[in-house]
Design an enzyme around this catalytic site. Structure first.
Site, mmCIF file in Angstrom:
data_model
loop_
_atom_site.group_PDB
_atom_site.id
_atom_site.type_symbol
_atom_site.label_atom_id
_atom_site.label_comp_id
_atom_site.label_asym_id
_atom_site.label_seq_id
_atom_site.Cartn_x
_atom_site.Cartn_y
_atom_site.Cartn_z
ATOM 1 N N HIS A 1 31.065 11.005 -41.133
ATOM 2 C CA HIS A 1 30.590 12.104 -40.295
ATOM 3 C C HIS A 1 31.486 12.300 -39.062
ATOM 4 O O HIS A 1 32.018 13.391 -38.826
ATOM 5 C CB HIS A 1 29.149 11.809 -39.858
ATOM 6 N N GLU A 2 31.671 11.232 -38.301
ATOM 7 C CA GLU A 2 32.469 11.367 -37.066
ATOM 8 C C GLU A 2 33.930 11.670 -37.400
ATOM 9 O O GLU A 2 34.584 12.412 -36.660
ATOM 10 C CB GLU A 2 32.366 10.094 -36.207
ATOM 11 N N HIS B 1 34.238 15.322 -37.729
ATOM 12 C CA HIS B 1 34.384 15.964 -36.417
ATOM 13 C C HIS B 1 35.828 15.811 -35.919
ATOM 14 O O HIS B 1 36.432 16.742 -35.392
ATOM 15 C CB HIS B 1 33.471 15.290 -35.388
ATOM 16 N N GLU C 1 29.265 20.671 -36.526
ATOM 17 C CA GLU C 1 28.379 19.915 -37.408
ATOM 18 C C GLU C 1 28.612 20.283 -38.868
ATOM 19 O O GLU C 1 28.460 19.456 -39.757
ATOM 20 C CB GLU C 1 26.914 20.169 -37.029
HETATM 21 ZN ZN ZN Z 1 27.807 15.281 -35.541
#
Ligand code: ZN
Length: 493
Positions: A263-264, A267, A293
């Site tokens: 997830h990170e 980003h 997101e």
């Molecule tokens: Zn996030």
């Protein structure tokens, strides 16, 4: 270069430098600084925030912006910078400098109070801070409210331009109609899936090694990024060549760190992909919180939980944890990472229930900001909503209203972006699949092709386009949550 713009650039450089310093302090507080540093560091950050405020809000900048607004001499990037600065200026100037500084200092203290409250499982430690934060945000929203807007509309629009209560009520209503019956169906299937392997003991050092590897595998560049540890996994962007992510490791939960890492990294890949010309300018970040997101969730869920993604790399995970995963087949692992089950913690929730967690926060925020709901009654409201939407009730506030950091940092109106991001991701995926064979790419481990596509379509533009514009340019139609519902139905039916 336009001479006026050159003059503006000097102010801009100062503004960006001060903000970079503040961001670096935030990162340091999250990862390295000792607890005792809080008081003194809060003061330093307060002063820097005040300097940053005056670097932008001053008569000279105001005049330059007025002269440059709509100026024909400016190139595309300069025009976008001026437009963004005018918006930032209006937003910042609406709030008196003294109140802005007081608020920033309050936030520093609130974060500590929240961390202590969560640790001690005692809402009353955080409550007085939360009450003050809400009061500030209400006052700030009143300063900025346009005709026909409520206070909460102002805050929502800060994180997701062009999204207001009306849009979100409709959006969440649609999601609720689709998710609740799907969730009921899952209850029957759940029994056949054995996921006990995930909660065995996993050596933290080995987890760190695997996470470092998978982060690079999907495209996070070590030369331009830093990975570290923090209480709450997050991404910090100084500029495109210095992007930092944190993760949190648990001995008895393997999935948690792996999917936070993906997830990170998602980003991070977004920030690293922003055009060089835009980095370290006021339009050098992601288009919106929801768009950000959408990218992290695209990596984490849409591809990261697919069989095609794990096919070439599951062997490596199995090898790393042969004792725990030796007997767990790829099929069982895939079923495990896609298991939908209502729980109490948002960050550990599955794709199906995730939006219900967000809906709880959305309803609570509406009450906080648009009414005079008593702060001491918020935990009960939270628990009631969890019972209503997810059928589970928190027994302690550390697993309830105290679980997220967002309100402690004064960010009310942020949560809905997470849900919008999911819906963006599903619509983007629908288009991507029409243009390339995503499954074959994943099976071949060619993650750079995914990164390149997202980079060309989305990342490079930074904030040159709004999220709604990106959706239209990439997918050929307006934002449409139906793709998200179709995606969930296909996956969970
Ligand atoms: Zn996030």
């Amino acid at each position: 270069m336009n001479q006026k713009f050159e003059q503006l650039q000097t102010h801009l450089d100062r503004f960006m430098a001060l903000n970079t310093a503040i961001t670096l302090f935030d990162w340091d507080s999250d990862t390295t600084a000792p607890p005792a540093a809080t008081e003194r560091t809060a003061k330093v950050k307060g002063i820097l925030a005040n300097e940053a405020y005056h670097a932008l809000v001053n008569p000279e900048v105001e005049q330059l912006l007025n002269e440059l607004k709509g100026h024909k001499d400016l190139d595309e990037i300069q025009t976008a910078i001026v437009k963004q600065l005018c918006e930032d200026f209006e937003k910042t100037a609406a709030i008196p400098a003294k109140e802005n500084q007081e608020f920033k200092e309050l936030v520093s203290h609130s974060i500590c109070a929240w961390a202590r409250a969560k640790k001690e499982d005692d809402f009353s430690v955080f409550a007085p801070y939360l009450e003050k934060l809400i009061a500030y945000q209400k006052k700030f929203a009143d300063y900025r409210k346009k005709e026909g807007q409520t206070r909460y509309d102002v805050l929502l629009n800060d994180f997701e331009k062009g999204f207001f209560i009306e849009d979100l009520d409709r959006f969440f209503d649609k999601i609720k109609q689709a998710v609740v019956p799907l969730l009921k169906e899952q209850k029957a299937k759940e029994k056949g899936i054995d996921k006990s392997y995930n909660f065995l003991c996993y050596d933290i050092e080995k987890q760190k090694e695997f996470c470092a590897w998978i982060s690079e595998y999907i495209g996070f560049e070590r030369e331009r990024g830093v990975r570290s540890e923090g209480e709450h996994p997050c991404t910090t962007n100084l500029h495109r060549d210095d992007v930092r992510i944190t993760n949190h490791f648990y001995e008895n939960n393997l999935e948690s760190a792996i999917f936070s890492e993906i997830h990170e990294s998602g980003h991070g890949i977004y920030e690293m992909g922003i055009s060089e010309k835009l980095s370290q300018t006021p339009i050098g970040g992601g288009a919106s919180c929801g768009m950000h997101e959408s990218q992290s969730r695209f990596y984490e869920n849409v591809i990261g939980r697919s069989k095609a993604f794990w096919k070439p790399i599951y062997g490596k995970l199995q090898e790393t944890f042969s004792e725990q995963l030796g007997e767990v087949s790829l099929e069982q692992f895939i079923a495990g990472i896609n298991l939908a089950k209502p729980g109490l913690i948002r960050t550990e929730s599955d794709e199906l229930t995730y939006c219900l967690h967000i809906m709880v926060r959305y309803e609570v925020e509406k009450k906080m900001i648009n009414s005079d709901y008593p702060v001491e009654k918020l935990p009960e409201l939270w628990n009631d909503l969890y019972e209503e939407y997810l059928g589970v009730r928190p027994q302690k506030d550390s697993e309830g209203i105290l679980q997220d950091i967002h309100w402690a940092t004064g960010d009310f109106g942020y949560f809905p972006s997470y849900a919008i991001g999911n819906a963006f991701a599903a619509q983007i995926y629908h288009t991507m699949k029409q243009q390339m064979d995503v499954e074959a790419i994943l099976e071949a481990g060619e993650l750079d092709k995914i990164k390149q596509w997202l980079g060309e379509q989305i990342h490079q533009y930074g904030m040159m386009k709004s999220a709604r514009e990106i959706m239209k340019d990439v997918t050929g139609e307006e934002f449409n949550p139906d793709y998200y519902i179709q995606y969930l139905e296909k996956k969970y039916k």
